[in-house]
Design an enzyme around this catalytic site. Structure first.
Site, PDB file in Angstrom:
ATOM      1  N   CYS A 163      -0.319  67.111  62.483  1.00  0.00           N
ATOM      2  CA  CYS A 163      -1.225  67.598  63.322  1.00  0.00           C
ATOM      3  C   CYS A 163      -0.538  68.625  64.495  1.00  0.00           C
ATOM      4  O   CYS A 163       0.536  68.826  64.053  1.00  0.00           O
ATOM      5  CB  CYS A 163      -1.876  66.494  64.308  1.00  0.00           C
ATOM      6  SG  CYS A 163      -0.771  65.410  65.237  1.00  0.00           S
ATOM      7  N   ARG A 184      -3.379  62.456  66.730  1.00  0.00           N
ATOM      8  CA  ARG A 184      -3.993  62.306  65.542  1.00  0.00           C
ATOM      9  C   ARG A 184      -3.115  61.709  64.466  1.00  0.00           C
ATOM     10  O   ARG A 184      -3.513  60.664  63.847  1.00  0.00           O
ATOM     11  CB  ARG A 184      -4.679  63.403  65.127  1.00  0.00           C
ATOM     12  CG  ARG A 184      -6.092  64.020  65.940  1.00  0.00           C
ATOM     13  CD  ARG A 184      -6.379  65.266  65.660  1.00  0.00           C
ATOM     14  NE  ARG A 184      -5.255  66.388  66.024  1.00  0.00           N
ATOM     15  CZ  ARG A 184      -5.447  67.557  65.977  1.00  0.00           C
ATOM     16  NH1 ARG A 184      -6.379  68.165  65.544  1.00  0.00           N
ATOM     17  NH2 ARG A 184      -4.460  68.398  66.409  1.00  0.00           N
ATOM     18  N   ASP A 240      -9.209  67.669  67.732  1.00  0.00           N
ATOM     19  CA  ASP A 240      -8.045  67.349  68.563  1.00  0.00           C
ATOM     20  C   ASP A 240      -8.602  66.541  69.836  1.00  0.00           C
ATOM     21  O   ASP A 240      -9.385  67.290  70.655  1.00  0.00           O
ATOM     22  CB  ASP A 240      -7.666  68.768  69.112  1.00  0.00           C
ATOM     23  CG  ASP A 240      -6.255  68.654  69.991  1.00  0.00           C
ATOM     24  OD1 ASP A 240      -5.926  67.283  70.336  1.00  0.00           O
ATOM     25  OD2 ASP A 240      -5.491  69.370  70.086  1.00  0.00           O
TER      26      ASP A 240
HETATM   27  P1  4NP Z   1      -2.234  66.091  68.544  1.00  0.00           P
HETATM   28  O1  4NP Z   1      -2.915  66.158  69.930  1.00  0.00           O
HETATM   29  O2  4NP Z   1      -2.186  67.092  67.855  1.00  0.00           O
HETATM   30  O3  4NP Z   1      -3.365  65.422  67.862  1.00  0.00           O
HETATM   31  O4  4NP Z   1      -1.003  65.268  68.634  1.00  0.00           O
HETATM   32  C1  4NP Z   1      -2.297  67.058  70.974  1.00  0.00           C
HETATM   33  C2  4NP Z   1      -1.364  66.625  71.653  1.00  0.00           C
HETATM   34  C3  4NP Z   1      -0.771  67.315  72.387  1.00  0.00           C
HETATM   35  C4  4NP Z   1      -1.268  68.705  72.678  1.00  0.00           C
HETATM   36  C5  4NP Z   1      -2.094  69.340  71.926  1.00  0.00           C
HETATM   37  C6  4NP Z   1      -2.759  68.473  70.909  1.00  0.00           C
HETATM   38  N1  4NP Z   1      -0.613  69.680  73.473  1.00  0.00           N
HETATM   39  O5  4NP Z   1      -0.890  70.549  73.834  1.00  0.00           O
HETATM   40  O6  4NP Z   1       0.540  69.154  74.146  1.00  0.00           O
END
Ligand code: 4NP
Length: 147
Positions: free
Chosen positions: A3, A9, A119
């Site tokens: 991800c 995720r 997300d």
């Molecule tokens: P992930 O979610 O891609 O599912 O781990 C996110 C975690 C952090 C961020 C964006 C999405 N961020 O912008 O820091």
């Protein structure tokens, strides 16, 4: 399992698939990574830890890492959570063989629909939905690739 941050995720996807791999006595290596490096070394997001725990899975041994080009050689299958992750991974591929390893994970459930796992980082309520989407997708991964 890839991800953006490797804290929401993909840690859930890794935890869910590892449990199914174990239940099916398969000898698979399962790992996860993020295309972004902001959270490298961090525990999964507390909301992912919580939804996993609620469903009987401990993901607190995981630490975030950044996707690296060598993952395209190291792994046979690379599942992206959304189309942006997909594009960012495929950019690193240097052959058709590498590119074909990369798939949107929800295409395991509805082939060709190119659905993304939303997300949940900015949405406290999204984690249950993400868990259940990934559970369904991982069932299909086992079904399709266990041989
Ligand atoms: P992930 O979610 O891609 O599912 O781990 C996110 C975690 C952090 C961020 C964006 C999405 N961020 O912008 O820091």
């Amino acid at each position: 399992m890839v991800c953006l941050g490797n804290i929401c995720r993909s840690p859930l996807a890794e935890g869910i698939l590892k449990r199914k791999v174990k239940m099916n006595n398969l000898d698979w290596q399962v790992d996860s990574a993020g295309t972004g490096g902001w959270h490298v070394g961090a525990l999964p997001d507390s909301r992912s830890i919580q939804v996993a725990r609620k469903n009987g899975i401990d993901i607190t041994d995981q630490r975030a890492r950044k996707f690296q080009t060598s993952d395209l050689d190291q792994f046979d299958l690379i599942f992206a959570m959304d189309s942006s992750n997909y594009q960012n991974i495929v950019r690193h591929s240097v052959s058709d063989d590498q590119k074909e390893k990369v798939q949107l994970i929800m295409n395991m459930v509805q082939p060709g629909m190119n659905e993304s796992v939303p997300d949940p980082y900015w949405d406290d309520n999204g984690f249950d939905q993400v868990f259940h989407m990934l559970e369904e997708a991982c069932d299909q991964v086992i079904e399709k690739f266990r041989g």
